[in-house]
Design a protein around this motif. Structure first.
Motif, PDB file in Angstrom:
ATOM      1  N   UNK A 490     -55.652 -24.016 -14.331  1.00 28.21           N
ATOM      2  CA  UNK A 490     -54.246 -23.945 -14.054  1.00 28.21           C
ATOM      3  C   UNK A 490     -53.401 -24.915 -15.249  1.00 28.21           C
ATOM      4  N   UNK A 491     -53.967 -25.772 -15.755  1.00 27.00           N
ATOM      5  CA  UNK A 491     -53.315 -26.643 -16.806  1.00 27.00           C
ATOM      6  C   UNK A 491     -53.337 -25.829 -18.137  1.00 27.00           C
ATOM      7  N   UNK A 492     -54.459 -25.092 -18.436  1.00 27.53           N
ATOM      8  CA  UNK A 492     -54.371 -24.314 -19.413  1.00 27.53           C
ATOM      9  C   UNK A 492     -53.423 -23.165 -19.573  1.00 27.53           C
ATOM     10  N   UNK A 493     -53.334 -22.596 -18.218  1.00 28.55           N
ATOM     11  CA  UNK A 493     -52.060 -21.420 -18.152  1.00 28.55           C
ATOM     12  C   UNK A 493     -50.839 -22.253 -18.562  1.00 28.55           C
ATOM     13  N   UNK A 494     -50.433 -23.384 -18.051  1.00 26.07           N
ATOM     14  CA  UNK A 494     -49.380 -24.168 -18.278  1.00 26.07           C
ATOM     15  C   UNK A 494     -49.104 -24.568 -19.814  1.00 26.07           C
ATOM     16  N   UNK A 495     -50.216 -25.052 -20.322  1.00 31.13           N
ATOM     17  CA  UNK A 495     -50.113 -25.389 -21.599  1.00 31.13           C
ATOM     18  C   UNK A 495     -49.880 -24.159 -22.601  1.00 31.13           C
ATOM     19  N   UNK A 496     -50.380 -22.933 -22.191  1.00 26.56           N
ATOM     20  CA  UNK A 496     -50.339 -21.577 -22.873  1.00 26.56           C
ATOM     21  C   UNK A 496     -48.714 -21.302 -22.840  1.00 26.56           C
ATOM     22  N   UNK A 497     -48.265 -21.432 -21.439  1.00 25.19           N
ATOM     23  CA  UNK A 497     -46.746 -21.107 -21.343  1.00 25.19           C
ATOM     24  C   UNK A 497     -45.949 -21.877 -22.046  1.00 25.19           C
ATOM     25  N   UNK A 498     -46.167 -23.101 -22.170  1.00 21.19           N
ATOM     26  CA  UNK A 498     -45.326 -24.273 -23.058  1.00 21.19           C
ATOM     27  C   UNK A 498     -45.387 -23.754 -24.477  1.00 21.19           C
TER      28      UNK A 498
END
Length: 636
Positions: A490-498
């Motif tokens: 999940x954090x990887x997805x959020x990092x990618x989104x940012x």
């Protein structure tokens, strides 16, 4: 030669059967009779309404020396959230919960009144207007100041306005307050409830927050018991800027010093006590109003200054906002072929088709495509008033902005009260971004919110168990403990989104990713602060954005082009019902109709809180267990 066949006698019907058959015939006849009476009754009613409309001769000409009465009721919105039929039904039934006032309508009326020789003065009563932010209020305040500068007298009356409404009333030549009313300026505050203890300790619900940016505080209430230091720092910074501008605006309109108004707030207890607890008297002493008068006294004053009219509900020759808009609509500018199209993106950004008052990834994109495909549209203004929402839906709309530019049509963004997070995402690629100095913008950041109810279920003796074909099958089930490796996903997805967010902003604004990250990380800015940091190009309202778009398309003066709002089309049935309910006969019939009241109650949309948006985002996953959100809980 054949012989004729004698008729076969019909069998004798059983008396009991004959009774029921006869009863059925009577019931069937009665049913048809009632339906026919109902049909012809409604047909007669519609004919009466039609003849009344034709016989009225359309809109009556406006007389000289008319007072424009502006007493808007309901929420101040960029775009209606209900269809015309629902609004007309609500008005006919006196349901004020659904009242909405479009900002564009108020601005159009004020702009027209400035040059309308028939309008002698304006009576302003904004007690029942419910604004959503200071950017739209300042746009209205500028229009009132321009009207006043054009020589049109403005008289404001209040029975007890809040400080937001007072910003408009202060623009008047004379401000009167009811002797039993009150007016207090208190400052801006933003307080929220925090649920960590209740959720985790009382209910056993663990909330996992994944985000980029220490200032992305949208979901802090679910993991903390109080606001973080970063959240308080950022909020006080942009709120302080907006509040100081409010004081400056009031002081300029009332010919006072900002420090004088601020001192009155700081010494509020002593000042109110000195006035004997009389809030109206205190407001007069603070020079916030010019006098204390009842509504009847103000109306008598205007009757003396204007033209007395016993048939008017105010006692003087007048026209209200709705009536004045009808006057303006009686002579539409349909002959102008070159157009500046305005597309409104107001509300939360969600996937798919969304109704007016919300922003849909599909529906708002469709409106922008319509502007792109229309040869008469030469430029587009995207009016944004949104706290953001789903990242993918925001990206769909941003792509349409880019497609418009590639088609050779300039796109200018006009930010309203709020254009933050996903609201900024859909704005960033415009040729020019306009915002009011008090617009709330920025909040460039991404977060994900994952609740877990395992401990809560344990408390009531409910346990989750089963099997899966892989270690991650069912791993996103909120009734199972969150695996740390799933958290990494999940954090990887959020990092990618940012990274996507900051990268796209950097490309669109001609800056480096590092520069955008420095003003991003979820931090919120006022419009003026956003301009200082290169997130906004110009300070100005919707009119300035429209003029810029027209200039980029080389459309000439305002008389050479037409401004057209591209919105969802109203169905013929909605038009008919809206017209019927808006007529005098229709309104009178609906007012006493229990059926119509029940129909309205069912049709009225429910107000959705911010939690509803999060809940819907968590439920509607579109086939993916992880969804990134770009949302800002940053309204005042």
């Amino acid at each position: 030669m054949s012989q004729p066949v004698p008729p076969v006698p019909s069998p004798r019907r059983n008396p009991v059967a004959a009774f029921f058959v006869g009863l059925w015939d009577v019931m069937n006849f009665t049913r048809r009779l009632i339906l026919n009476l109902l049909f012809f009754g409604l047909l007669f009613l519609f004919v009466v309404v039609f003849l009344f409309a034709v016989g009225s001769g359309g809109v009556k000409p406006l007389q000289e020396r008319t007072t424009l009465v502006l007493a808007p009721e309901g929420s101040l919105v960029e775009q209606y959230s209900t269809d015309p039929a629902t609004r007309a039904l609500a008005r006919a039934l006196g349901d004020k919960r659904a009242e909405e006032v479009q900002l564009r309508d108020l601005l159009r009326a004020l702009k027209a009144a400035k040059d309308d020789r028939r309008i002698e003065r304006v009576l302003l009563d904004v007690d029942d207007l419910q604004p959503s932010g200071f950017a739209s209020l300042r746009e209205l305040a500028r229009a009132l100041a321009e009207l006043r500068a054009a020589g049109k007298q403005i008289v404001a009356f209040s029975q007890g306005a809040g400080q937001a409404q007072y910003l408009l009333a202060a623009q008047a030549d004379e401000v009167y307050l009811d002797p039993m009313g009150g007016l207090l300026l208190e400052g801006l505050g933003r307080y929220r409830q925090y649920y960590r203890q209740g959720l985790q300790e009382k209910l056993g619900v663990d909330v996992h927050l994944f985000r980029v940016g220490e200032y992305k505080s949208a979901a802090e209430p679910y993991i903390l018991d109080a606001a973080s230091k970063e959240a308080k720092e950022a909020d006080l910074y942009w709120m302080g800027d907006i509040w100081q501008r409010y004081l400056d605006d009031i002081a300029k309109a009332r010919k006072l010093e900002p420090g004088q108004i601020a001192a009155g707030i700081d010494t509020l207890p002593d000042g109110v006590a000195a006035a004997g607890g009389d809030l109206a008297k205190f407001a007069l002493q603070q020079k916030l109003v010019d006098g204390l008068k009842t509504r009847e006294e103000v109306e008598a004053l205007l009757a003396e200054r204007g033209v007395a009219d016993e048939d008017s509900e105010y006692g003087f020759r007048s026209v209200d906002l709705a009536g004045y808009l009808l006057q303006l609509d009686a002579h539409p500018q349909l002959g102008k072929r070159k157009q500046v199209a305005v597309v409104v993106a107001a509300g939360e950004i969600s996937g798919g088709e969304q109704p007016a008052g919300k922003v849909g990834g599909e529906s708002t994109s469709e409106l922008l495509r319509e502007a792109r495909d229309d040869d008469n549209v030469k430029a587009v203004v995207l009016r944004v008033d949104s706290p953001g929402g789903e990242v993918f839906a925001s990206e769909q709309i941003r792509r349409e902005v880019v497609a418009l530019k590639q088609a050779g049509k300039p796109v200018v963004v006009s930010m309203g009260d709020l254009a933050a997070s996903g609201g900024y995402w859909i704005s960033m690629n415009a040729d020019r971004i306009y915002a009011d100095a008090s617009t709330i913008s920025g909040s460039i950041g991404i977060f994900g919110l994952v609740p877990n109810i395992t401990r809560g279920l344990d408390k009531i003796g409910v346990h989750t168990d089963g099997v899966g074909t892989t270690r991650f099958a069912g791993a996103f089930d909120v009734s199972r403990p969150l695996d740390p490796d799933v958290g990494r996903v999940i954090q990887s997805v959020i990092d990618k989104g940012y990274a996507d967010f900051t990268g796209k902003v950097a490309s669109a604004r001609g800056k480096s990713v590092e520069e955008i990250d420095a003003v991003g990380r979820g931090r919120v800015w006022s419009g003026a602060q956003a301009k200082e940091r290169g997130l906004v190009d110009e300070l100005g309202g919707l009119d300035a954005a429209i003029a810029d778009a027209a200039a980029r398309a080389k459309l000439g003066t305002p008389d050479d082009y037409r401004v057209r709002y591209i919105e969802h089309r109203v169905t013929p049935l909605e038009q008919f019902v809206g017209g019927f309910a808006g007529s005098r006969v229709g309104a009178a019939w609906l007012k006493d109709s229990d059926f119509a009241r029940a129909l309205l109650a069912k049709a009225m949309p429910e107000t959705e809180a911010q939690l509803r948006f999060v809940e819907n985002a968590l439920q509607d996953r579109d086939g993916t267990p992880v969804k990134a959100l770009a949302y800002c809980f940053c309204g005042l």
